[in-house]
Design a protein around this motif. Structure first.
Motif, PDB file in Angstrom:
ATOM      1  N   LEU A  32       0.854  -1.197   0.000  1.00  0.00           N
ATOM      2  CA  LEU A  32       0.000   0.000   0.000  1.00  0.00           C
ATOM      3  C   LEU A  32       0.886   1.241   0.000  1.00  0.00           C
ATOM      4  CD1 LEU A  32      -3.054   0.845   0.243  1.00  0.00           C
ATOM      5  CD2 LEU A  32      -2.584   1.187   2.672  1.00  0.00           C
ATOM      6  N   SER A  33       0.597   2.183  -0.917  1.00  0.00           N
ATOM      7  CA  SER A  33       1.543   3.285  -1.127  1.00  0.00           C
ATOM      8  C   SER A  33       0.987   4.677  -0.878  1.00  0.00           C
ATOM      9  CB  SER A  33       2.058   3.236  -2.581  1.00  0.00           C
ATOM     10  OG  SER A  33       1.021   3.596  -3.493  1.00  0.00           O
ATOM     11  N   SER A  34      -0.340   4.809  -0.722  1.00  0.00           N
ATOM     12  CA  SER A  34      -0.906   6.154  -0.770  1.00  0.00           C
ATOM     13  C   SER A  34      -1.949   6.425   0.305  1.00  0.00           C
ATOM     14  CB  SER A  34      -1.551   6.381  -2.143  1.00  0.00           C
ATOM     15  OG  SER A  34      -2.688   5.537  -2.288  1.00  0.00           O
ATOM     16  N   LYS A  35      -2.166   7.691   0.550  1.00  0.00           N
ATOM     17  CA  LYS A  35      -3.223   8.117   1.478  1.00  0.00           C
ATOM     18  C   LYS A  35      -4.594   7.709   0.931  1.00  0.00           C
ATOM     19  CE  LYS A  35      -5.118  12.214   3.803  1.00  0.00           C
ATOM     20  NZ  LYS A  35      -5.022  13.691   3.940  1.00  0.00           N
ATOM     21  N   ASP A  69     -12.159 -10.801   5.575  1.00  0.00           N
ATOM     22  CA  ASP A  69     -10.816 -10.559   6.108  1.00  0.00           C
ATOM     23  C   ASP A  69      -9.994  -9.779   5.097  1.00  0.00           C
ATOM     24  OD1 ASP A  69     -11.196 -11.806   8.550  1.00  0.00           O
ATOM     25  OD2 ASP A  69     -10.690 -13.774   7.753  1.00  0.00           O
ATOM     26  N   LEU A  70      -9.750  -8.518   5.421  1.00  0.00           N
ATOM     27  CA  LEU A  70      -8.931  -7.642   4.584  1.00  0.00           C
ATOM     28  C   LEU A  70      -7.619  -7.395   5.318  1.00  0.00           C
ATOM     29  CD1 LEU A  70      -8.356  -5.677   2.261  1.00  0.00           C
ATOM     30  CD2 LEU A  70      -9.695  -3.959   3.488  1.00  0.00           C
ATOM     31  N   LEU A  71      -6.532  -7.846   4.729  1.00  0.00           N
ATOM     32  CA  LEU A  71      -5.204  -7.709   5.325  1.00  0.00           C
ATOM     33  C   LEU A  71      -4.370  -6.782   4.450  1.00  0.00           C
ATOM     34  CD1 LEU A  71      -5.026 -11.524   5.880  1.00  0.00           C
ATOM     35  CD2 LEU A  71      -5.242  -9.848   7.721  1.00  0.00           C
ATOM     36  N   VAL A  72      -3.549  -5.966   5.088  1.00  0.00           N
ATOM     37  CA  VAL A  72      -2.875  -4.889   4.351  1.00  0.00           C
ATOM     38  C   VAL A  72      -1.396  -4.822   4.719  1.00  0.00           C
ATOM     39  CG1 VAL A  72      -2.915  -2.438   3.777  1.00  0.00           C
ATOM     40  CG2 VAL A  72      -5.047  -3.589   4.419  1.00  0.00           C
ATOM     41  N   GLU A  73      -0.582  -4.648   3.686  1.00  0.00           N
ATOM     42  CA  GLU A  73       0.871  -4.537   3.833  1.00  0.00           C
ATOM     43  C   GLU A  73       1.350  -3.199   3.280  1.00  0.00           C
ATOM     44  OE1 GLU A  73       3.351  -7.696   1.692  1.00  0.00           O
ATOM     45  OE2 GLU A  73       3.635  -5.914   0.423  1.00  0.00           O
ATOM     46  N   THR A  74       2.350  -2.613   3.929  1.00  0.00           N
ATOM     47  CA  THR A  74       3.066  -1.494   3.323  1.00  0.00           C
ATOM     48  C   THR A  74       4.558  -1.770   3.449  1.00  0.00           C
ATOM     49  OG1 THR A  74       3.177   0.918   3.069  1.00  0.00           O
ATOM     50  CG2 THR A  74       3.187   0.063   5.333  1.00  0.00           C
ATOM     51  N   THR A  75       5.378  -0.829   2.995  1.00  0.00           N
ATOM     52  CA  THR A  75       6.830  -1.024   2.959  1.00  0.00           C
ATOM     53  C   THR A  75       7.548   0.206   3.520  1.00  0.00           C
ATOM     54  OG1 THR A  75       7.234   0.035   0.825  1.00  0.00           O
ATOM     55  CG2 THR A  75       6.476  -2.259   0.769  1.00  0.00           C
ATOM     56  N   PRO A  76       8.816   0.054   3.926  1.00  0.00           N
ATOM     57  CA  PRO A  76       9.565   1.219   4.405  1.00  0.00           C
ATOM     58  C   PRO A  76       9.684   2.339   3.391  1.00  0.00           C
ATOM     59  CG  PRO A  76      10.644  -0.787   5.133  1.00  0.00           C
ATOM     60  CD  PRO A  76       9.558  -1.206   4.172  1.00  0.00           C
ATOM     61  N   HIS A  77       9.795   2.008   2.101  1.00  0.00           N
ATOM     62  CA  HIS A  77       9.969   3.115   1.140  1.00  0.00           C
ATOM     63  C   HIS A  77       8.709   3.959   1.001  1.00  0.00           C
ATOM     64  CE1 HIS A  77       9.377  -0.611  -1.331  1.00  0.00           C
ATOM     65  NE2 HIS A  77       8.578   0.128  -2.071  1.00  0.00           N
ATOM     66  N   TYR A  78       7.533   3.364   1.193  1.00  0.00           N
ATOM     67  CA  TYR A  78       6.319   4.176   1.154  1.00  0.00           C
ATOM     68  C   TYR A  78       6.079   4.896   2.483  1.00  0.00           C
ATOM     69  CZ  TYR A  78       5.458   1.560  -3.123  1.00  0.00           C
ATOM     70  OH  TYR A  78       5.584   0.999  -4.377  1.00  0.00           O
ATOM     71  N   LEU A  79       6.749   4.471   3.520  1.00  0.00           N
ATOM     72  CA  LEU A  79       6.661   5.161   4.818  1.00  0.00           C
ATOM     73  C   LEU A  79       7.659   6.315   4.924  1.00  0.00           C
ATOM     74  CD1 LEU A  79       6.439   2.008   7.120  1.00  0.00           C
ATOM     75  CD2 LEU A  79       4.628   3.716   6.849  1.00  0.00           C
ATOM     76  N   LEU A  80       8.782   6.230   4.199  1.00  0.00           N
ATOM     77  CA  LEU A  80       9.897   7.147   4.462  1.00  0.00           C
ATOM     78  C   LEU A  80      10.404   7.945   3.263  1.00  0.00           C
ATOM     79  CD1 LEU A  80      11.941   4.737   6.760  1.00  0.00           C
ATOM     80  CD2 LEU A  80      10.753   6.812   7.496  1.00  0.00           C
ATOM     81  N   LEU A  81      10.166   7.480   2.048  1.00  0.00           N
ATOM     82  CA  LEU A  81      10.675   8.188   0.872  1.00  0.00           C
ATOM     83  C   LEU A  81       9.542   8.906   0.144  1.00  0.00           C
ATOM     84  CD1 LEU A  81      13.062   5.438  -0.606  1.00  0.00           C
ATOM     85  CD2 LEU A  81      13.624   7.259   1.030  1.00  0.00           C
ATOM     86  N   THR A  82       9.890   9.951  -0.595  1.00  0.00           N
ATOM     87  CA  THR A  82       8.890  10.675  -1.385  1.00  0.00           C
ATOM     88  C   THR A  82       9.330  10.766  -2.844  1.00  0.00           C
ATOM     89  OG1 THR A  82       9.838  12.884  -1.112  1.00  0.00           O
ATOM     90  CG2 THR A  82       8.324  12.101   0.623  1.00  0.00           C
ATOM     91  N   LYS A  83       8.413  11.235  -3.687  1.00  0.00           N
ATOM     92  CA  LYS A  83       8.687  11.294  -5.126  1.00  0.00           C
ATOM     93  C   LYS A  83       9.768  12.308  -5.485  1.00  0.00           C
ATOM     94  CE  LYS A  83       5.000  14.536  -6.414  1.00  0.00           C
ATOM     95  NZ  LYS A  83       3.757  14.694  -7.210  1.00  0.00           N
ATOM     96  N   ASP A  84      10.189  13.116  -4.517  1.00  0.00           N
ATOM     97  CA  ASP A  84      11.309  14.037  -4.772  1.00  0.00           C
ATOM     98  C   ASP A  84      12.549  13.267  -5.213  1.00  0.00           C
ATOM     99  OD1 ASP A  84       9.752  16.178  -4.140  1.00  0.00           O
ATOM    100  OD2 ASP A  84      10.553  16.458  -2.120  1.00  0.00           O
TER     101      ASP A  84
END
Length: 451
Positions: free
Chosen positions: A238-241, A256-271
């Motif tokens: 999951l990458s977005s608001k 049952d809806l299970l969701v994953e995200t990653t460190p790069h979507y938590l910490l990096l931006t499109k800059d």
């Protein structure tokens, strides 16, 4: 082996206890255990002892677009083990219409594995969930717990709309989870044509070609179907608001809806895509804005996001320089080695959640979701002795030189972390000692899901 004086951390509590290991298993957890004659003792005083991390989303030796990702099951495993990952869940593509054939081909590539592994089986549009139902039972009997499906990449992986409902029904009947890459292909293809006309295909336009609304819309569609048939689905990376707000609306809605995200979507931006090294940060879905980072951290705190994994898909700088634009540059970044220190530093140390919550996100939840629990993901008697001794006092600035992926670069270059794994133990065998890899090729093995 006896681990003494450490603070044992599970998803529920923290307590100073000793852990005894014998024949790959944890056999005793108690206070002030005395070593047996000739028993190896590891002193973990001042350190945390936590369950081995399960990275539930990696791509070692990914064969795609005429090349192979740079980390194989050996180099990727070495990098993983140095970050405290003891088990990873990779992918096996359907082959000639056969799920088992694809799985068998992938198993041949794991001969040099140094950590344990499991697989998601990737299906394509040729797979007919009704006609091929027996194949689902076959992979379940083998010990596979999940399928991977796509709402994008038409002509390669994308599943036709009319197949989603039967897929979810048959997966549910076979107790399988469907993990889904959610981006609406129609929105993306419309944008591709528009941006081609305007000659705006550079990496900096990647987030505009594959916008947040495409993720949110695909999530909405698959959730509606899953809700209808009460299937279990797992949204990857999951990458977005917008995507987060969509899953939040469907959470606890009779399926049952299970969701994953990653460190790069938590910490990096499109800059990152605007710089001279922009190609190195191209992945799908793309990096987004600061507000997206913040929404995903909130999603963890609100228990909407269940797992943090990496989507580790490493390419060398040379490979990343191939391709002409955002449509054909190899997508993916390394990340398996930095998962634990980043989540500890920017989640636990920043006061966003407890170290117990971290263990839940990185170990216990993925083990439970993919049916590897209680063999994996927990510190308790009878479980595999997969343990990390984690030193919270180590401070380090991540850079290209202290990363071990064959990619040769660290996408979190310049990030300061506080806390690092110093010892990694896999099934009772020390594979990282004093932050040096001491494991051996072939020790890693396939972990069966238990239904």
């Amino acid at each position: 082996m006896l681990i003494k004086n450490g603070i044992v951390v599970t998803s529920k509590n923290c307590e100073q206890k000793d852990i005894r290991i014998k024949a790959e298993k944890i056999v005793e957890i108690n206070y002030n255990l005395s070593p047996f004659l000739d028993e190896e003792v590891i002193d973990a005083k001042g350190k945390y002892v936590i369950p081995g991390v399960i990275d539930s989303h990696t791509h070692f030796s990914l064969h795609s677009r005429g090349t192979t990702s740079i980390d194989d099951f050996y180099s990727g495993g070495v990098s993983a083990s140095l970050g405290g990952v003891t088990t990873h869940i990779d992918f096996a593509d359907i082959e000639d219409g056969s799920l088992m054939k694809g799985l068998e081909s992938r198993l041949e590539e794991t001969v040099n594995s140094v950590i344990d592994f499991h697989f998601h089986i990737v299906i394509d549009d040729k797979f007919n969930p009704i006609k091929d139902d027996a194949q689902l039972q076959e992979i379940k009997d083998f010990g596979i717990s999940s399928l991977k499906a796509f709402t994008t990449y038409k002509g390669l992986y994308m599943i036709s709309e009319d197949k989603w409902e039967p897929l979810f029904i048959k997966a549910k009947e076979n107790e399988l989870i469907v993990a889904i890459h959610c981006e609406d292909d129609e929105i993306i293809q419309r944008n591709v044509e528009e941006f081609k006309k305007e000659k705006k295909l550079g990496v900096q336009y990647h987030p505009d070609i594959r916008p947040s609304i495409a993720e949110a819309e695909a999530i909405r569609k698959v959730c509606e179907i899953a809700k209808k048939v009460k299937a279990t689905i797992y949204i990857v990376h999951l990458s977005s608001k917008e995507g987060y707000e969509t899953v939040k609306a469907f959470k606890s809605k009779d399926f049952d809806l299970l969701v994953e995200t990653t460190p790069h979507y938590l910490l990096l931006t499109k800059d990152k895509l605007k710089g001279s090294d922009g190609r190195l940060y191209l992945m799908t879905p793309p990096l987004r804005e600061k507000e997206d980072n913040e929404a995903l951290w909130q999603g963890i705190r609100e228990n909407v996001i269940d797992v943090v994994a990496t989507d580790h898909c490493a390419y060398s700088k040379k490979q990343k320089l191939m391709g002409t634009d955002s449509l054909d540059i190899f997508p993916g970044i390394p990340g398996v080695e930095t998962l634990l220190p980043l989540v500890y530093t920017y989640g636990v140390k920043n006061g966003l959640f407890s170290i117990n919550k971290m263990v839940e996100l990185l170990s216990t939840n993925p083990a439970k979701i993919f049916k590897l629990f209680p063999k994996k993901g927990v510190i308790e008697k009878g479980s595999d002795a997969d343990l990390i001794i984690f030193d919270p006092s180590i401070k380090e600035i991540l850079n290209d030189k202290n990363a071990h992926s064959n990619a040769g670069y660290n996408p979190f270059n310049g990030f300061e972390v506080e806390g690092m794994p110093v010892t990694t133990i896999l099934r009772g065998k020390v594979i990282v000692k004093d932050r040096e890899f001491v494991g051996e090729k072939g020790y890693g093995k396939f972990v069966k899901a238990e239904f």
